[in-house]
Design an enzyme around this catalytic site. Structure first.
Site, PDB file in Angstrom:
ATOM      1  N   SER A 187       0.957  -1.221  -0.086  1.00 49.55           N
ATOM      2  CA  SER A 187      -0.077  -0.115   0.050  1.00 49.55           C
ATOM      3  C   SER A 187       0.809   1.133   0.173  1.00 49.55           C
ATOM      4  O   SER A 187       1.528   1.509  -0.785  1.00 49.55           O
ATOM      5  CB  SER A 187      -0.870  -0.042   1.178  1.00 49.55           C
ATOM      6  OG  SER A 187      -2.079   0.868   1.023  1.00 49.55           O
ATOM      7  N   GLU A 317      -9.092  -6.174  -3.415  1.00 49.58           N
ATOM      8  CA  GLU A 317      -8.382  -4.951  -2.713  1.00 49.58           C
ATOM      9  C   GLU A 317      -9.463  -4.141  -1.873  1.00 49.58           C
ATOM     10  O   GLU A 317      -9.055  -4.067  -0.464  1.00 49.58           O
ATOM     11  CB  GLU A 317      -7.619  -3.914  -3.267  1.00 49.58           C
ATOM     12  CG  GLU A 317      -6.467  -4.642  -4.031  1.00 49.58           C
ATOM     13  CD  GLU A 317      -5.184  -4.729  -3.341  1.00 49.58           C
ATOM     14  OE1 GLU A 317      -5.279  -4.241  -2.200  1.00 49.58           O
ATOM     15  OE2 GLU A 317      -4.113  -4.908  -3.833  1.00 49.58           O
ATOM     16  N   HIS A 423      -7.445  -6.130   0.558  1.00 45.53           N
ATOM     17  CA  HIS A 423      -6.208  -5.466   0.869  1.00 45.53           C
ATOM     18  C   HIS A 423      -5.512  -5.955   2.241  1.00 45.53           C
ATOM     19  O   HIS A 423      -6.331  -6.070   3.000  1.00 45.53           O
ATOM     20  CB  HIS A 423      -6.586  -4.013   1.059  1.00 45.53           C
ATOM     21  CG  HIS A 423      -5.478  -2.936   0.813  1.00 45.53           C
ATOM     22  ND1 HIS A 423      -4.650  -2.574  -0.168  1.00 45.53           N
ATOM     23  CD2 HIS A 423      -5.086  -2.296   1.958  1.00 45.53           C
ATOM     24  CE1 HIS A 423      -3.690  -1.665   0.172  1.00 45.53           C
ATOM     25  NE2 HIS A 423      -3.967  -1.382   1.430  1.00 45.53           N
TER      26      HIS A 423
END
Length: 512
Positions: A187, A317, A423
């Site tokens: 990320s 995600e 995610h």
């Protein structure tokens, strides 16, 4: 039991464990406090006395998100942690983790990032590091404050660079090879790595990079960054011509004022088509010093073609942001579970002006053709997953593969956790933590997830060692290029798939 290591910066005392050595909370720069609050990090002075590296350093000031398990925060936060099989002269590969959290949350001390399993299983040295977050790390004051205040841009990024300088100088004392450093991050950590690729100040500080759920488009122009700063100053009731109050604000006041930054809208579109983003706006800025150009441009131009890359994402995600309290600030999540077709169109239109209906129809067709149980919320999650992570990851691979034969793409399809392949669900596999509380939540836990973790670790370790993630567990991992768009998909059955992006990628041509 303790272990003592003599390093160029002085003697450091760590923890001797069964089969490995651990060093917690080593400072890598002088404390960025007081008058140094908005300045670049200063190199650490050598220790006059042995430093006890037995507790993790404080995390950067941030909002409290219970799921993250971060308790102690302060501006004195520039620390790193090291796990090594042995502090000898073996010169092992070094893997340096940069944590995510949207540049406003996270810490290297989180349980899910502990590097013991990776270090022991791979015979590598693992380093995790903190850096300044939010307004303290990424508020762009340079164009608003008088020169006499000597503020610096991209302080969070400069912290990472200073940490890498410390690692390169000292890591040999911990059994690592200073000329075999692999960055890996997820990320905002992956966005950081992409930006470091474009930073002239980071040249030579690492040799390989793994970008998990990132992209190379999360940077701001001067004008965008300055407007965001104006919002912060207004919220903090500070006059830019008399900014002394900036150094008097408490960290809680800073965190409160930076909320105004998240309401600002920026355009990430690289081709003139608006791609709007709110929530994540305290980002690195192209300042001409630490960042000279958009990272994707540096990759496209071949400036980093000599650096082998692994890049990829998780399949679902956006599920994390739709469903997790505390991390959904970046998502338009109100009543998402009750979403209808018109709601889907409107939400797509907000993120992609002028293309909302086209996007909604494409994703509905793509995801409902083989599964009638897919909800409009699921469809919206797929759209946002592509916008924020999957397509930006693909762009890195596409551009880098024009200049390098060492580009390897991956996607995590393992969906046994409650949020499917969301995610951050890749992180427990990489660090070997599928059995922890957070790991079980993200992966579902169990023997099969542990086996997949061993497979994933073998690939990450192989890449750190040789620049090629092929292993006996996955076989030959074919490099990604325009003719052979091979992606390693980690799942119950792991293997290469041909271009899993092809169903929706055409929507984003000349957009992202």
């Amino acid at each position: 039991m303790s272990v003592s290591v003599s390093t160029p910066c002085g003697e450091i005392i760590g923890i001797q464990c069964d089969g490995y050595q651990e060093f917690r909370g080593i400072p890598y720069a002088e404390q960025p406090i007081g008058v140094a609050r908005f300045k670049a990090p200063e190199p650490l002075l050598p220790f006059e006395e042995p430093f006890k590296a037995e507790r993790f350093g404080d995390a950067a000031p941030q909002e409290n998100i219970p799921f993250f398990g971060i308790e102690q925060t302060s501006e004195d936060c520039l620390y790193l942690n090291i796990w090594s099989p042995a502090c000898d002269n073996k010169k092992r590969p070094v893997m340096v983790w940069i944590h995510g959290g949207g540049f406003v949350t996270g810490a290297s001390s989180q349980v899910i990032y502990k590097g013991r399993e990776l270090a022991v299983n791979g015979d590598v040295v693992v380093v995790t590091l903190n850096y300044r977050l939010g307004a303290l790390g990424f508020l762009y004051l340079n164009d608003l404050l008088p020169d006499e205040y000597e503020v610096s841009a991209n302080n969070g990024l400069l912290d990472q660079i200073e940490a890498l300088k410390w690692i390169k100088k000292n890591i040999e004392s911990f059994g690592g090879n200073p000329n075999q450093i692999t960055l890996f991050g997820e990320s905002a950590g992956a966005w950081s790595i992409a930006t470091l690729l474009a930073s002239p100040l980071a040249t030579g500080l690492f040799q390989r990079a793994i970008l998990q759920s990132g992209g190379a488009d999360q940077v701001l122009t001067h004008s965008e960054a300055t407007e965001i700063t104006r919002r912060f100053l207004k919220a903090a009731d500070i006059d830019a011509t008399k900014p002394e109050k900036l150094w008097q604000l408490s960290t809680s006041q800073i965190i409160k004022a930076q909320q105004a930054c998240f309401k600002h809208e920026i355009n990430r579109g690289a081709f003139g088509q608006p791609v709007m983003q709110t929530g994540i706006t305290l980002l690195p800025v192209i300042d001409g010093v630490s960042v000279s150009q958009q990272p994707l441009s540096a990759i496209r131009n071949g400036d980093v073609g000599h650096i082998p890359l692994m890049v990829g994402c998780t399949r679902d995600e956006w599920n994390l942001f739709l469903n997790m309290p505390g991390v959904n600030r970046v998502a338009n999540t109100d009543n998402a579970e009750d979403m209808g077709k018109l709601d889907l169109i409107n939400r797509c239109e907000t993120s992609l002006p002028g293309m909302g209906e086209r996007a909604a129809n494409l994703y509905q067709k793509r995801f409902q053709q083989n599964n009638t149980d897919v909800s409009y919320s699921d469809i919206f999650s797929a759209f946002e997953s592509d916008r924020m992570f999957r397509i930006p990851s693909l762009r890195i691979a596409e551009q880098q593969s024009k200049h390098s034969e060492q580009v390897f793409m991956f996607q995590f399809n393992w969906d046994k956790g409650p949020l499917k392949a969301c995610h951050a669900s890749d992180i427990p596999f990489v660090f070997g933590h599928t059995g922890t509380t957070a790991g079980q939540f993200l992966t579902g836990g169990g023997d099969d997830s542990a086996k997949l973790s061993a497979t994933v670790q073998s690939c990450w370790i192989a890449f750190a060692r040789s620049g090629d993630p092929s292993t006996d567990r996955v076989g030959k991992w074919t490099a990604f290029n325009q003719d052979s768009r091979q992606v390693m998909c980690f799942d119950t059955k792991t293997g290469l798939q041909e271009d899993p992006f092809q169903g929706t990628a055409p929507l984003w041509e000349n957009v992202l």
